[in-house]
Scaffold this motif. Structure first.
Motif, short mmCIF file in Angstrom:
data_model
loop_
_atom_site.label_atom_id
_atom_site.label_comp_id
_atom_site.label_asym_id
_atom_site.label_seq_id
_atom_site.Cartn_x
_atom_site.Cartn_y
_atom_site.Cartn_z
N UNK A 102 61.81 39.87 43.18
CA UNK A 102 60.48 39.33 42.96
C UNK A 102 60.45 38.36 41.77
N UNK A 103 61.59 38.15 41.15
CA UNK A 103 61.67 37.27 39.99
C UNK A 103 61.79 35.80 40.38
N UNK A 104 62.22 35.53 41.60
CA UNK A 104 62.47 34.15 42.01
C UNK A 104 61.53 33.68 43.12
N UNK A 105 60.38 34.33 43.25
CA UNK A 105 59.39 33.91 44.24
C UNK A 105 58.82 32.55 43.83
N UNK A 106 58.78 31.61 44.77
CA UNK A 106 58.28 30.26 44.48
C UNK A 106 57.50 29.75 45.69
N UNK A 107 56.21 29.71 45.57
CA UNK A 107 55.35 29.12 46.60
C UNK A 107 53.97 28.88 46.01
N UNK A 108 53.18 27.99 46.60
CA UNK A 108 51.86 27.65 46.05
C UNK A 108 50.82 28.76 46.25
N UNK A 109 49.73 28.64 45.49
CA UNK A 109 48.62 29.57 45.61
C UNK A 109 47.35 28.97 45.02
N UNK A 110 46.36 29.81 44.83
CA UNK A 110 45.12 29.41 44.16
C UNK A 110 45.29 29.50 42.65
N UNK A 111 44.54 28.70 41.92
CA UNK A 111 44.50 28.84 40.47
C UNK A 111 43.38 29.82 40.10
N UNK A 112 43.55 30.58 39.03
CA UNK A 112 42.46 31.46 38.57
C UNK A 112 41.19 30.69 38.26
N UNK A 113 41.34 29.47 37.75
CA UNK A 113 40.16 28.66 37.41
C UNK A 113 39.36 28.31 38.66
N UNK A 114 40.06 27.99 39.76
CA UNK A 114 39.37 27.66 41.01
C UNK A 114 38.63 28.88 41.55
N UNK A 115 39.26 30.04 41.47
CA UNK A 115 38.63 31.26 41.97
C UNK A 115 37.43 31.65 41.10
N UNK A 116 37.56 31.50 39.80
CA UNK A 116 36.42 31.79 38.91
C UNK A 116 35.27 30.84 39.21
N UNK A 117 35.58 29.58 39.46
CA UNK A 117 34.56 28.59 39.83
C UNK A 117 33.85 29.00 41.12
N UNK A 118 34.60 29.41 42.12
CA UNK A 118 34.00 29.82 43.39
C UNK A 118 33.10 31.04 43.22
N UNK A 119 33.54 31.99 42.43
CA UNK A 119 32.74 33.20 42.21
C UNK A 119 31.46 32.89 41.43
N UNK A 120 31.55 31.94 40.53
CA UNK A 120 30.42 31.62 39.67
C UNK A 120 29.45 30.63 40.32
N UNK A 121 29.99 29.66 41.06
CA UNK A 121 29.18 28.52 41.49
C UNK A 121 28.94 28.43 43.00
N UNK A 122 29.70 29.16 43.81
CA UNK A 122 29.60 29.04 45.25
C UNK A 122 29.46 30.42 45.89
N UNK A 123 29.08 30.45 47.17
CA UNK A 123 28.89 31.72 47.90
C UNK A 123 29.91 31.80 49.04
N UNK A 124 31.17 31.77 48.67
CA UNK A 124 32.25 31.84 49.65
C UNK A 124 32.50 33.30 50.03
N UNK A 125 32.67 33.57 51.33
CA UNK A 125 32.82 34.95 51.79
C UNK A 125 34.25 35.45 51.67
N UNK A 126 35.23 34.58 51.90
CA UNK A 126 36.63 35.00 51.89
C UNK A 126 37.52 33.81 51.54
N UNK A 127 38.70 34.12 51.04
CA UNK A 127 39.72 33.12 50.81
C UNK A 127 40.86 33.31 51.80
N UNK A 128 41.51 32.23 52.17
CA UNK A 128 42.68 32.30 53.05
C UNK A 128 43.68 31.24 52.59
N UNK A 129 44.94 31.44 52.97
CA UNK A 129 45.98 30.50 52.55
C UNK A 129 47.16 30.58 53.51
N UNK A 130 47.92 29.50 53.56
CA UNK A 130 49.10 29.41 54.44
C UNK A 130 50.39 29.74 53.70
N UNK A 131 50.31 30.61 52.70
CA UNK A 131 51.48 31.10 51.98
C UNK A 131 51.42 32.63 51.95
#
Length: 238
Positions: free
Chosen positions: A146-175
């Motif tokens: 688990x030390x060499x896992x490398x792939x994209x994801x969400x940033x904590x800042x983006x998720x905090x923004x969504x929780x604070x400013x938007x009414x998104x029901x779920x997140x999904x990703x292709x990773x």
């Protein structure tokens, strides 16, 4: 049903399915597959074993929230909604540690309008092109590495923004994870699941759905007490 849909966003579960390096993966076998009984009719029945998290699946809030909803308790309304596909593939091609940022969401909204209430936000990194090559998809194909896992994801800042400013029901990703592979303390999981909302990982064919207009169905197996569950995810496109 629209003329173009449905679009299957689920990887088949088989021996090639990608699971976390600490998991043993998916196993299916037939108890019987052939002619059966005096009449000689065909009959088949099998069994399967699988961890909760792997392949196309749901993370229930319980996965990272002690009092969070389990897989059977997640509100189905959070699993069905308008798809908003936010693309950060160009950046992910240059950097396997890329994270979907607030600026990506704002750019998407400038072009397509505000995220609607109840939307399912899909982060499109383009990582599906590596499935099911574990070395390229995860960054490692070594057991328990688990030390060499490398792939994209969400940033904590983006998720905090969504929780604070938007009414998104779920997140999904292709990773393989809402968090990028190099995250060690899973801040995105803790933020999003801690807010009582589900996430869906390892979506297939994300490039086949438009940035707006599709309706996404993310239907998990109803596992009592489950921290997650395999899911059948598909989109209807008008």
């Amino acid at each position: 049903m629209g003329a173009a849909g449905p679009i299957d966003l689920t990887y088949s579960f088989d021996e090639q399915s990608v699971y976390w390096p600490t998991e043993t993966g998916f196993h299916h076998w037939y108890e019987h597959h052939g002619r059966f009984g005096g009449a000689g009719h065909f009959y088949a029945a099998g069994k399967f074993y699988a961890p909760e998290h792997g392949g196309t699946h749901m993370d229930a809030p319980l996965h990272f929230a002690e009092r969070g909803a389990s897989a059977d308790q997640v509100f189905l309304g959070c699993c069905i909604g308008p798809a908003c596909v936010v693309d950060f593939e160009e950046r992910a091609e240059r950097d396997p540690d890329a994270m979907l940022a607030v600026s990506d969401i704002e750019r998407h909204e400038r072009e397509y309008g505000p995220l609607p209430a109840g939307a399912i936000l899909v982060a499109r990194s383009g990582w599906g092109k590596f499935w099911p090559d574990k070395k390229r998809y995860l960054g490692t194909d070594r057991w328990r590495d688990v030390e060499h896992l490398r792939f994209p994801g969400y940033s904590p800042e983006a998720v905090s923004f969504l929780l604070r400013e938007r009414s998104v029901a779920a997140l999904a990703i292709d990773t393989a994870s809402l968090d990028p592979g190099n995250a060690t303390d899973f801040p995105v999981h803790r933020l999003w699941l801690g807010a009582g909302r589900p996430g869906f990982e390892n979506l297939a064919n994300v490039g086949a759905i438009p940035p707006r207009g599709a309706v996404l169905y993310c239907i998990p197996m109803k596992i009592a007490g489950g921290t997650g569950a395999p899911a059948r995810v598909f989109a209807l496109v008008p």
